[in-house]
Design a protein around this motif. Structure first.
Motif, PDB file in Angstrom:
ATOM      1  N   TYR A  71       0.792  -1.111  -0.037  1.00 18.41           N
ATOM      2  CA  TYR A  71       0.151   0.081   0.119  1.00 18.41           C
ATOM      3  C   TYR A  71       0.764   1.194  -0.057  1.00 18.41           C
ATOM      4  CZ  TYR A  71      -4.321  -2.604   1.213  1.00 18.41           C
ATOM      5  OH  TYR A  71      -5.314  -3.372   1.153  1.00 18.41           O
ATOM      6  N   LYS A  72       1.844   1.322   0.669  1.00 16.43           N
ATOM      7  CA  LYS A  72       2.748   2.448   1.044  1.00 16.43           C
ATOM      8  C   LYS A  72       3.216   2.841  -0.605  1.00 16.43           C
ATOM      9  CE  LYS A  72       6.850   0.432   2.655  1.00 16.43           C
ATOM     10  NZ  LYS A  72       7.849   0.271   3.549  1.00 16.43           N
ATOM     11  N   TRP A  73       3.569   2.042  -1.379  1.00 16.85           N
ATOM     12  CA  TRP A  73       4.294   2.420  -2.615  1.00 16.85           C
ATOM     13  C   TRP A  73       3.108   2.941  -3.425  1.00 16.85           C
ATOM     14  CZ3 TRP A  73       8.717   3.567  -1.411  1.00 16.85           C
ATOM     15  CH2 TRP A  73       9.535   2.300  -0.647  1.00 16.85           C
ATOM     16  N   LEU A  74       1.865   2.546  -3.374  1.00 14.19           N
ATOM     17  CA  LEU A  74       0.778   2.903  -4.064  1.00 14.19           C
ATOM     18  C   LEU A  74       0.460   4.359  -3.534  1.00 14.19           C
ATOM     19  CD1 LEU A  74      -1.320  -0.311  -4.077  1.00 14.19           C
ATOM     20  CD2 LEU A  74      -0.142   0.502  -5.996  1.00 14.19           C
ATOM     21  N   PHE A  75       0.384   4.613  -2.498  1.00 10.01           N
ATOM     22  CA  PHE A  75       0.092   5.908  -2.070  1.00 10.01           C
ATOM     23  C   PHE A  75       1.133   6.927  -2.606  1.00 10.01           C
ATOM     24  CE2 PHE A  75      -2.238   3.827   1.591  1.00 10.01           C
ATOM     25  CZ  PHE A  75      -3.673   4.558   1.295  1.00 10.01           C
ATOM     26  N   LEU A  76       2.328   6.596  -2.371  1.00 15.52           N
ATOM     27  CA  LEU A  76       3.372   7.321  -2.881  1.00 15.52           C
ATOM     28  C   LEU A  76       3.391   7.406  -4.563  1.00 15.52           C
ATOM     29  CD1 LEU A  76       6.072   8.673  -2.282  1.00 15.52           C
ATOM     30  CD2 LEU A  76       7.184   6.615  -2.592  1.00 15.52           C
ATOM     31  N   LEU A  77       2.941   6.543  -5.256  1.00 14.19           N
ATOM     32  CA  LEU A  77       2.829   6.661  -6.801  1.00 14.19           C
ATOM     33  C   LEU A  77       1.614   7.941  -6.887  1.00 14.19           C
ATOM     34  CD1 LEU A  77       3.120   6.102  -9.591  1.00 14.19           C
ATOM     35  CD2 LEU A  77       1.506   4.332  -9.014  1.00 14.19           C
ATOM     36  N   GLY A  78       0.579   7.690  -6.370  1.00 12.83           N
ATOM     37  CA  GLY A  78      -0.477   8.569  -6.428  1.00 12.83           C
ATOM     38  C   GLY A  78      -0.241   9.850  -6.196  1.00 12.83           C
ATOM     39  N   GLY A  79       0.405  10.392  -4.912  1.00 12.05           N
ATOM     40  CA  GLY A  79       0.768  11.730  -4.587  1.00 12.05           C
ATOM     41  C   GLY A  79       1.909  12.233  -5.413  1.00 12.05           C
ATOM     42  N   GLY A  80       2.691  11.275  -5.664  1.00  9.58           N
ATOM     43  CA  GLY A  80       3.982  11.884  -6.737  1.00  9.58           C
ATOM     44  C   GLY A  80       3.421  12.392  -8.102  1.00  9.58           C
ATOM     45  N   VAL A  81       2.590  11.700  -8.720  1.00 13.31           N
ATOM     46  CA  VAL A  81       2.137  12.102  -9.927  1.00 13.31           C
ATOM     47  C   VAL A  81       1.341  13.624  -9.972  1.00 13.31           C
ATOM     48  CG1 VAL A  81       0.309  11.545 -11.652  1.00 13.31           C
ATOM     49  CG2 VAL A  81       1.731   9.663 -11.141  1.00 13.31           C
ATOM     50  N   THR A  82       0.557  13.446  -8.677  1.00 13.17           N
ATOM     51  CA  THR A  82       0.036  14.775  -8.586  1.00 13.17           C
ATOM     52  C   THR A  82       0.892  16.046  -8.403  1.00 13.17           C
ATOM     53  OG1 THR A  82      -2.025  14.018  -7.836  1.00 13.17           O
ATOM     54  CG2 THR A  82      -1.882  16.135  -7.155  1.00 13.17           C
ATOM     55  N   VAL A  83       1.909  15.729  -7.664  1.00  9.09           N
ATOM     56  CA  VAL A  83       3.008  16.782  -7.415  1.00  9.09           C
ATOM     57  C   VAL A  83       3.622  17.149  -8.858  1.00  9.09           C
ATOM     58  CG1 VAL A  83       5.127  17.082  -6.345  1.00  9.09           C
ATOM     59  CG2 VAL A  83       3.260  16.340  -5.059  1.00  9.09           C
ATOM     60  N   ALA A  84       3.874  16.195  -9.661  1.00  8.83           N
ATOM     61  CA  ALA A  84       4.660  16.328 -10.757  1.00  8.83           C
ATOM     62  C   ALA A  84       4.028  17.058 -11.559  1.00  8.83           C
ATOM     63  CB  ALA A  84       5.198  15.191 -11.320  1.00  8.83           C
ATOM     64  N   LEU A  85       2.598  16.653 -11.827  1.00 13.06           N
ATOM     65  CA  LEU A  85       1.690  17.516 -12.757  1.00 13.06           C
ATOM     66  C   LEU A  85       1.577  18.931 -12.230  1.00 13.06           C
ATOM     67  CD1 LEU A  85      -0.107  17.371 -15.246  1.00 13.06           C
ATOM     68  CD2 LEU A  85      -1.847  16.275 -13.936  1.00 13.06           C
ATOM     69  N   THR A  86       1.178  19.100 -11.000  1.00 18.52           N
ATOM     70  CA  THR A  86       1.207  20.553 -10.604  1.00 18.52           C
ATOM     71  C   THR A  86       2.499  21.500 -10.654  1.00 18.52           C
ATOM     72  OG1 THR A  86      -0.210  19.838  -8.605  1.00 18.52           O
ATOM     73  CG2 THR A  86       1.007  21.844  -8.246  1.00 18.52           C
ATOM     74  N   LEU A  87       3.523  20.917 -10.968  1.00 18.36           N
ATOM     75  CA  LEU A  87       4.968  21.683 -11.013  1.00 18.36           C
ATOM     76  C   LEU A  87       4.757  21.883 -12.625  1.00 18.36           C
ATOM     77  CD1 LEU A  87       7.482  19.901  -9.054  1.00 18.36           C
ATOM     78  CD2 LEU A  87       6.458  22.054  -8.504  1.00 18.36           C
ATOM     79  N   PHE A  88       4.299  20.954 -13.472  1.00 23.20           N
ATOM     80  CA  PHE A  88       4.177  21.268 -14.930  1.00 23.20           C
ATOM     81  C   PHE A  88       3.267  22.519 -15.089  1.00 23.20           C
ATOM     82  CE2 PHE A  88       1.597  20.720 -18.579  1.00 23.20           C
ATOM     83  CZ  PHE A  88       2.697  20.776 -19.715  1.00 23.20           C
ATOM     84  N   ILE A  89       2.041  22.492 -14.473  1.00 22.74           N
ATOM     85  CA  ILE A  89       1.014  23.517 -14.560  1.00 22.74           C
ATOM     86  C   ILE A  89       1.518  24.798 -14.407  1.00 22.74           C
ATOM     87  CG2 ILE A  89      -1.215  24.426 -14.063  1.00 22.74           C
ATOM     88  CD1 ILE A  89      -1.992  21.527 -13.460  1.00 22.74           C
TER      89      ILE A  89
END
Length: 397
Positions: A164-182
């Motif tokens: 589970y911990k790696w799945l939560f990390l994946l989800g949050g990491g994608v949102t952070v990366a997309l936010t930086l792109f925006i």
């Protein structure tokens, strides 16, 4: 300064921001019940408390208007996305009861501030005639992002059985990366009307406030207890819950833009009446359902009705003073969460523990109250024509 390129337009920015938040929230939401039960030994009481904690930032959403004295709305939305993504990313590393409350609170601060500002920016940046259709496209973008998240989650759970911990990390990491792109891609975008930076409660918006309050109460029945019912009563696995969420968002991706066009054609009144009649039926069915397949179908139908919230937003846009949008969006999120802070813990402790059916009968009653309120929405709402009955007449100087 606003860029004329379609790829850097306000509508494009809103759609991409709309997609950034649900990717991590979808993974958090799909894993939460199983993670809470398996890792933290949660029962009905604990899950109710957790969701009450989750709704506290929503109740305090009115404070966004004070933060806007220090930061522009566009930048505020991106900061909230970063907090949301970070909160989800660290969730799996803290599996105890109180740690889960803390990471949930962090995630929720980002989520609720973002939702507040996203609504405000949408109603400011989008033309009234196009707003329902564009809001539908934003919902479609949210659902498409969720489809990607749930599809990936289901694949990883079924084939690789990742912790589970790696799945939560994946989800949050994608949102952070997309936010930086925006943040890097889009220029500064300004609204057409300067916003009031103070709390506003207008008597003539009373029906919008009432619909918003009841919507917050009804939402908790779905968010907290409908999903918990699937896991606790029918034994749905994390992969099955993820698959069900995937079905939810496939339906919404297809339906939301069409619903926006229907609101333009038939109006907010007819849309809201249809929503609440449907919810009365769904909640009553939840209370008596014994078949897991039927429960899953009800869950998908229930989720579809969230798309009807477009009608409430376009109703506000039509009746509100343009300068009130930011302040009213902030206040409305707080109103939406008054019941949300109380209902999860109260219903989890006193109703769910007696009989889960009582929770869903209460939801049917809430939907019935909302139905009565929806009959007071005018067929053509506008400033000065906010309600059918109970119109507030301005006092002449």
């Amino acid at each position: 300064m606003n860029d004329t390129s379609p790829l850097k337009s306000p509508a494009a920015c809103l759609i991409l921001m709309a997609a950034a938040a649900p990717f991590c929230f979808a993974i958090w939401n799909a894993l939460l019940n199983n993670f809470a039960i398996e890792a933290a030994a949660f029962g009905g009481r604990e899950i109710g408390i957790l969701h009450s904690v989750r709704e506290i930032p929503g109740f305090l959403a009115f404070t966004a208007i004070f933060l806007l004295l220090m930061i522009r709305e566009q930048a505020f939305a991106l900061l909230a996305l970063l907090i949301l993504g970070t909160g989800v990313a660290v969730t799996g590393f803290f599996p105890s009861e109180y740690d889960l409350y803390i990471t949930t609170l962090m995630m929720s601060i980002g989520f609720h501030y973002f939702e507040t500002i996203q609504m405000s920016l949408s109603l400011q940046w989008l033309p009234k005639g196009e707003a329902p259709k564009q809001l539908g496209r934003q919902l479609s973008a949210k659902s498409f992002a969720s489809i990607l998240a749930f599809g990936l989650l289901w694949l990883l759970l079924e084939t690789l059985q990742i912790d589970y911990k790696w799945l939560f990390l994946l989800g949050g990491g994608v949102t952070v990366a997309l936010t930086l792109f925006i943040w890097a891609w889009f220029p500064r975008i300004d609204g057409h009307t300067p916003q009031r930076k103070s709390l506003i409660l207008r008597k003539r918006y009373w029906l919008f406030y009432a619909l918003t309050f009841m919507g917050g109460a009804r939402r908790q029945i779905f968010v907290v207890f409908a999903g918990f019912l699937l896991v606790q009563k029918f034994g749905f696995s994390a992969a099955e819950v993820a698959g069900l969420y995937l079905a939810n968002h496939i339906v919404t991706t297809w339906a939301a833009p069409k619903l926006g066009a229907l609101i333009i054609r038939f109006g907010e009144r007819a849309t809201l009446i249809t929503e609440y009649i449907g919810l009365i039926v769904v909640f009553t069915a939840y209370a008596v359902v014994q078949d897991p397949v039927v429960a899953a179908i009800l869950y998908v139908v229930d989720h579809l009705f969230f798309s009807f919230a477009i009608a409430q937003k376009s109703y506000l846009q039509k009746i509100a003073d343009p300068e009130d949008i930011a302040a009213t969006s902030s206040v409305s999120f707080s109103i939406n969460h008054i019941a949300a802070v109380v209902i999860p813990a109260t219903f989890g402790t006193y109703l769910w523990s007696q009989d889960p059916a009582y929770v869903f009968y209460a939801g049917a009653i809430m939907a019935a109250v909302s139905l009565l309120l929806s009959f007071n929405v005018p067929r053509k709402p506008s400033e000065g024509n906010e309600v059918v009955y109970g119109r507030v007449v301005p006092i002449q100087a």
